[in-house]
Motif scaffolding. Structure first.
Motif, PDB file in Angstrom:
ATOM      1  N   ALA A  17       0.663  -1.446  -0.329  1.00 35.18           N
ATOM      2  CA  ALA A  17      -0.049  -0.151   0.132  1.00 35.18           C
ATOM      3  C   ALA A  17       1.486   1.503  -0.072  1.00 35.18           C
ATOM      4  N   LEU A  18       1.158   2.212  -1.244  1.00 37.04           N
ATOM      5  CA  LEU A  18       1.666   2.955  -0.770  1.00 37.04           C
ATOM      6  C   LEU A  18       0.878   4.468  -1.138  1.00 37.04           C
ATOM      7  N   ASP A  19       0.877   5.801  -0.819  1.00 34.66           N
ATOM      8  CA  ASP A  19       0.199   7.123  -0.017  1.00 34.66           C
ATOM      9  C   ASP A  19      -0.368   7.668  -1.449  1.00 34.66           C
ATOM     10  N   ARG A  20      -1.083   8.479  -1.842  1.00 38.64           N
ATOM     11  CA  ARG A  20      -1.529   8.913  -3.023  1.00 38.64           C
ATOM     12  C   ARG A  20      -0.328   9.267  -4.252  1.00 38.64           C
ATOM     13  N   ALA A  21       0.434  10.677  -3.759  1.00 41.45           N
ATOM     14  CA  ALA A  21       1.724  10.125  -4.604  1.00 41.45           C
ATOM     15  C   ALA A  21       3.014   9.136  -5.045  1.00 41.45           C
ATOM     16  N   ARG A  22       2.323   7.869  -4.346  1.00 39.81           N
ATOM     17  CA  ARG A  22       3.127   6.419  -4.730  1.00 39.81           C
ATOM     18  C   ARG A  22       4.593   6.645  -4.333  1.00 39.81           C
ATOM     19  N   SER A  23       5.410   7.977  -3.282  1.00 40.66           N
ATOM     20  CA  SER A  23       5.952   8.292  -3.011  1.00 40.66           C
ATOM     21  C   SER A  23       6.705   7.522  -1.575  1.00 40.66           C
ATOM     22  N   GLN A  24       5.957   6.509  -1.029  1.00 37.81           N
ATOM     23  CA  GLN A  24       6.352   6.573   0.506  1.00 37.81           C
ATOM     24  C   GLN A  24       5.186   5.060   0.960  1.00 37.81           C
ATOM     25  N   THR A  25       5.901   4.070   1.040  1.00 42.19           N
ATOM     26  CA  THR A  25       4.936   2.694   1.308  1.00 42.19           C
ATOM     27  C   THR A  25       4.009   2.912   2.142  1.00 42.19           C
ATOM     28  N   VAL A  26       3.116   2.253   3.069  1.00 44.48           N
ATOM     29  CA  VAL A  26       1.920   2.290   4.552  1.00 44.48           C
ATOM     30  C   VAL A  26       2.326   1.538   4.638  1.00 44.48           C
ATOM     31  N   GLY A  27       1.708   0.281   4.125  1.00 39.71           N
ATOM     32  CA  GLY A  27       1.590  -0.533   4.424  1.00 39.71           C
ATOM     33  C   GLY A  27       1.983  -1.402   3.633  1.00 39.71           C
ATOM     34  N   GLU A  28       3.133  -3.128   4.618  1.00 45.40           N
ATOM     35  CA  GLU A  28       3.419  -4.050   3.622  1.00 45.40           C
ATOM     36  C   GLU A  28       2.122  -5.094   3.865  1.00 45.40           C
ATOM     37  N   GLY A  29       0.699  -6.409   3.219  1.00 47.33           N
ATOM     38  CA  GLY A  29       0.239  -6.979   3.787  1.00 47.33           C
ATOM     39  C   GLY A  29       0.158  -8.416   2.961  1.00 47.33           C
ATOM     40  N   VAL A  30      -1.356  -9.096   2.868  1.00 44.20           N
ATOM     41  CA  VAL A  30      -1.524 -10.362   1.686  1.00 44.20           C
ATOM     42  C   VAL A  30      -2.581 -10.647   0.955  1.00 44.20           C
ATOM     43  N   PHE A  31      -2.943 -10.727   0.179  1.00 47.02           N
ATOM     44  CA  PHE A  31      -3.872 -10.951  -0.348  1.00 47.02           C
ATOM     45  C   PHE A  31      -4.791 -11.795  -0.120  1.00 47.02           C
ATOM     46  N   SER A  32      -6.035 -11.695   0.558  1.00 44.60           N
ATOM     47  CA  SER A  32      -7.220 -12.474   0.950  1.00 44.60           C
ATOM     48  C   SER A  32      -7.209 -13.471   0.104  1.00 44.60           C
ATOM     49  N   THR A  33      -8.147 -12.480  -0.987  1.00 42.04           N
ATOM     50  CA  THR A  33      -9.357 -12.940  -1.724  1.00 42.04           C
ATOM     51  C   THR A  33     -10.220 -11.971  -2.412  1.00 42.04           C
ATOM     52  N   LEU A  34     -10.718 -13.006  -3.564  1.00 38.99           N
ATOM     53  CA  LEU A  34     -11.360 -12.296  -4.530  1.00 38.99           C
ATOM     54  C   LEU A  34     -13.634 -11.955  -4.248  1.00 38.99           C
ATOM     55  N   ASP A  35     -13.910 -11.559  -5.167  1.00 41.59           N
ATOM     56  CA  ASP A  35     -15.113 -11.571  -4.889  1.00 41.59           C
ATOM     57  C   ASP A  35     -15.537 -12.300  -5.845  1.00 41.59           C
ATOM     58  N   ASN A  36     -17.086 -13.160  -5.374  1.00 41.03           N
ATOM     59  CA  ASN A  36     -17.280 -14.080  -6.475  1.00 41.03           C
ATOM     60  C   ASN A  36     -17.996 -13.571  -7.643  1.00 41.03           C
ATOM     61  N   VAL A  37     -18.320 -12.029  -7.959  1.00 42.32           N
ATOM     62  CA  VAL A  37     -19.182 -11.049  -8.406  1.00 42.32           C
ATOM     63  C   VAL A  37     -18.111 -10.155 -10.220  1.00 42.32           C
ATOM     64  N   ILE A  38     -18.263 -10.274 -11.543  1.00 42.84           N
ATOM     65  CA  ILE A  38     -17.879  -9.138 -12.060  1.00 42.84           C
ATOM     66  C   ILE A  38     -18.517  -8.255 -11.859  1.00 42.84           C
ATOM     67  N   ASP A  39     -17.954  -6.935 -11.962  1.00 40.67           N
ATOM     68  CA  ASP A  39     -19.463  -5.419 -11.862  1.00 40.67           C
ATOM     69  C   ASP A  39     -19.478  -5.357 -13.346  1.00 40.67           C
ATOM     70  N   THR A  40     -20.657  -5.248 -13.350  1.00 39.03           N
ATOM     71  CA  THR A  40     -20.265  -5.480 -15.037  1.00 39.03           C
ATOM     72  C   THR A  40     -20.289  -3.893 -15.248  1.00 39.03           C
ATOM     73  N   ALA A  41     -20.954  -2.608 -14.112  1.00 41.76           N
ATOM     74  CA  ALA A  41     -20.887  -1.489 -14.583  1.00 41.76           C
ATOM     75  C   ALA A  41     -19.106  -1.185 -15.486  1.00 41.76           C
ATOM     76  N   THR A  42     -18.147  -1.752 -14.302  1.00 42.10           N
ATOM     77  CA  THR A  42     -16.840  -1.023 -14.841  1.00 42.10           C
ATOM     78  C   THR A  42     -15.625  -2.590 -15.257  1.00 42.10           C
ATOM     79  N   GLY A  43     -16.324  -4.110 -15.085  1.00 41.52           N
ATOM     80  CA  GLY A  43     -15.316  -5.132 -15.586  1.00 41.52           C
ATOM     81  C   GLY A  43     -15.119  -4.931 -14.889  1.00 41.52           C
ATOM     82  N   THR A  44     -14.662  -4.844 -13.446  1.00 45.12           N
ATOM     83  CA  THR A  44     -13.578  -5.327 -12.090  1.00 45.12           C
ATOM     84  C   THR A  44     -14.297  -6.435 -11.717  1.00 45.12           C
ATOM     85  N   VAL A  45     -13.440  -6.500 -10.850  1.00 46.61           N
ATOM     86  CA  VAL A  45     -13.877  -7.593  -9.324  1.00 46.61           C
ATOM     87  C   VAL A  45     -12.967  -6.994  -8.438  1.00 46.61           C
TER      88      VAL A  45
END
Length: 537
Positions: free
Chosen positions: A284-312
């Motif tokens: 996770a980076l700040d809005r300017a992409r200049s500083q790291t604010v957190g290190e984490g692990v990927f959890s999961t994806l949702d079970n449906v795709i948003d038809t309006a945006t084409g994203t999950v």
């Protein structure tokens, strides 16, 4: 023949004959035509002069090392024809396979601290922004009415319990009499039903007592979770109601915390495949992409795709012990799916033309050549070249729009060939000019002295001696007239000037040439002839 026919016509009385019209004056149109031609000629001449001026280099402002002896001219080709460009070496490395998106920090649990019983808020035992733990007492509501309700429920249960005990004793007595055949069976059954009725009443009383006790417990408001408590919405002394939309405060769990972001549907298969292979790190980076604010692990994806945006929608979990991630904060998420190995160059080195992607490769002689390449993955500043480039080759990164295939280029930070010698020559010319200008007085006085010496030689030897003496005086005047601190190796001070006292010599050197000559003549006039001859020497 009649008289009228023979009499000549009177010119005075006869009608004037029609005279021919005078010739019209020629119009002077040639003057306007001439002026127009002159104006057009001036315009053409001015345009030609401007074009030639733009093409001709400024000789007065020529930089060191360009043209002239030791400059950048090699074989008639100006050194300024090469283009200065930025460059970088292609290197072998790994380019991480990333999915970048904008995410929102979402707490795992958020609880609104609300009153479960109505009453007056008597005590608030927390500080706004405090980190609280589960079960910690945070506030109190006036419990007196609920204590009385609890006491009443207890008394009711005790009365019904006593009635139940009496009915149970009577039932046992009736059962003994029925066995002795002293009473009817109906009396026994009626007493048994009464015992069951009283038992149910006692059970209801116990429930009422428990409810009253629960209300009393609800007058003590405790933290349901561990987290950070927000701002207080209700002050002590106010009446709070059960189920009110306005709570006392809000508690948010801060550690661990989640970040929700969107993954394009085209990247979903790659994300699932990488997830099956192992844990996926998320940054996770700040809005300017200049500083790291957190290190984490990927959890999961949702079970449906948003038809309006084409994203999950996706979720990653972060440890937030330092509290840098704040609920509802916008962050830039960088999900790493793996890494690709290949030749890496800066993004600015790859250009696109009619034939596709290409780069300018610089050879050992600083000549740029066009080479077609096949691009691969790319980040903000690096691009992977899948085909067409080898590690260690130098490519143009800046100034590529001015480069042509086969043209010679000049690398940034590298001095042009011959630049040092040209600068040295320019410095030598400047030093020579300074040395030539250091003694103008002496150089100007020589012709006059020579002329006077020639006249003296024609008149006799004494005049020649006088001219030589005057030449030496003029030489001394020229040396003294030079600016202080300026070396003049061509002019030497005469011997008589060295024999003067120091204060007098400084006085003489400070005078202008004319006053200096008059002062020297006065010194000669005051001294004896022997000393004057010594002074001349």
């Amino acid at each position: 023949m009649s008289t009228s026919e023979s009499r000549p016509a009177d010119p005075a009385t006869s009608a004037p004959e029609a005279l021919p019209p005078p010739a019209p004056r020629p119009r002077r149109r040639w003057l306007g035509v001439l002026l127009a031609l002159v104006f057009v000629g001036l315009l053409a001449g001015g345009a030609y002069w401007l074009v030639q001026r733009a093409k001709a280099p400024a000789t007065g402002a020529r930089p060191a090392g360009v043209g002239g002896p030791g400059g950048g001219m090699r074989g008639g080709r100006p050194g300024a024809s090469s283009v200065t460009v930025g460059s970088a070496l292609a290197r072998q490395g790994e380019l991480p396979v990333l999915v970048e998106a904008l995410g929102t920090v979402t707490p795992q649990t958020t609880v609104a601290l609300q009153a479960q019983v109505s009453g007056t808020l008597t005590d608030v035992l927390f500080t706004e922004g405090q980190q609280v733990t589960k079960g910690q007492l945070l506030a109190r509501i006036d419990p007196r009415q609920y204590d009385q309700a609890l006491a009443q429920a207890k008394a009711q249960r005790a009365r019904d319990d006593a009635q139940l005990s009496a009915a149970q004793v009577t039932l046992k007595r009736y059962e003994t009499l029925w066995k002795q055949d002293s009473i009817a069976r109906q009396d026994v059954d009626t007493q048994a039903a009464l015992v069951k009725q009283l038992a149910a009443t006692v059970a209801s009383d116990r429930a009422n007592e428990a409810a009253a006790q629960l209300n009393v417990n609800h007058t003590r408001i405790v933290a349901p979770i561990t987290g950070r408590i927000g701002l207080r919405a209700v002050d002590p002394g106010n009446l709070v109601a059960a189920g009110s939309a306005t709570g006392i405060a809000t508690i948010t769990q801060m550690d661990p915390i989640d970040v929700v972001f969107a993954v394009p549907q085209d990247r979903v298969p790659a994300v699932l495949a990488a997830q099956r292979a192992g844990r996926l790190p998320v940054t996770a980076l700040d809005r300017a992409r200049s500083q790291t604010v957190g290190e984490g692990v990927f959890s999961t994806l949702d079970n449906v795709i948003d038809t309006a945006t084409g994203t999950v929608r996706a979720k990653a979990r972060f440890t937030n012990t330092d509290g840098q991630l704040f609920p509802n904060q916008f962050v830039n998420v960088r999900l790493q799916l793996g890494a690709s190995v290949g030749v890496l160059v800066p993004v600015t080195a790859v250009r696109t033309g009619p034939q596709g992607d290409y780069v300018y490769v610089i050879d050992a002689e600083d000549v740029a050549h066009t080479r077609a390449v096949t691009r691969g993955l790319a980040t903000v500043d690096q691009m992977l070249i899948a085909k067409g480039l080898q590690a260690g080759e130098r490519v143009v990164t800046e100034g590529g729009d001015r480069v042509k295939d086969g043209a010679k280029v000049q690398l940034q930070g590298r001095a042009p060939a011959g630049g040092a010698s040209g600068a040295a020559a320019a410095q030598g010319r400047a030093s020579g000019a300074r040395r030539g200008a250091s003694a103008p007085s002496a150089g100007a006085s020589v012709p006059a002295d020579a002329a006077s010496g020639a006249d003296s030689r024609r008149n006799g030897a004494p005049g020649g001696a006088t001219s030589a003496q005057a030449a030496r005086e003029n030489a001394a005047g020229g040396a003294a007239g030079a600016p202080p601190g300026t070396a003049s190796p061509a002019v030497q001070q005469p011997a008589w000037l060295e024999r003067l006292p120091a204060d007098e010599r400084e006085k003489v050197m400070a005078l202008p040439p004319d006053q200096r000559r008059a002062y020297i003549e006065q010194l000669r006039a005051r001294r004896p002839a022997g000393e004057g001859g010594a002074a001349r020497n």
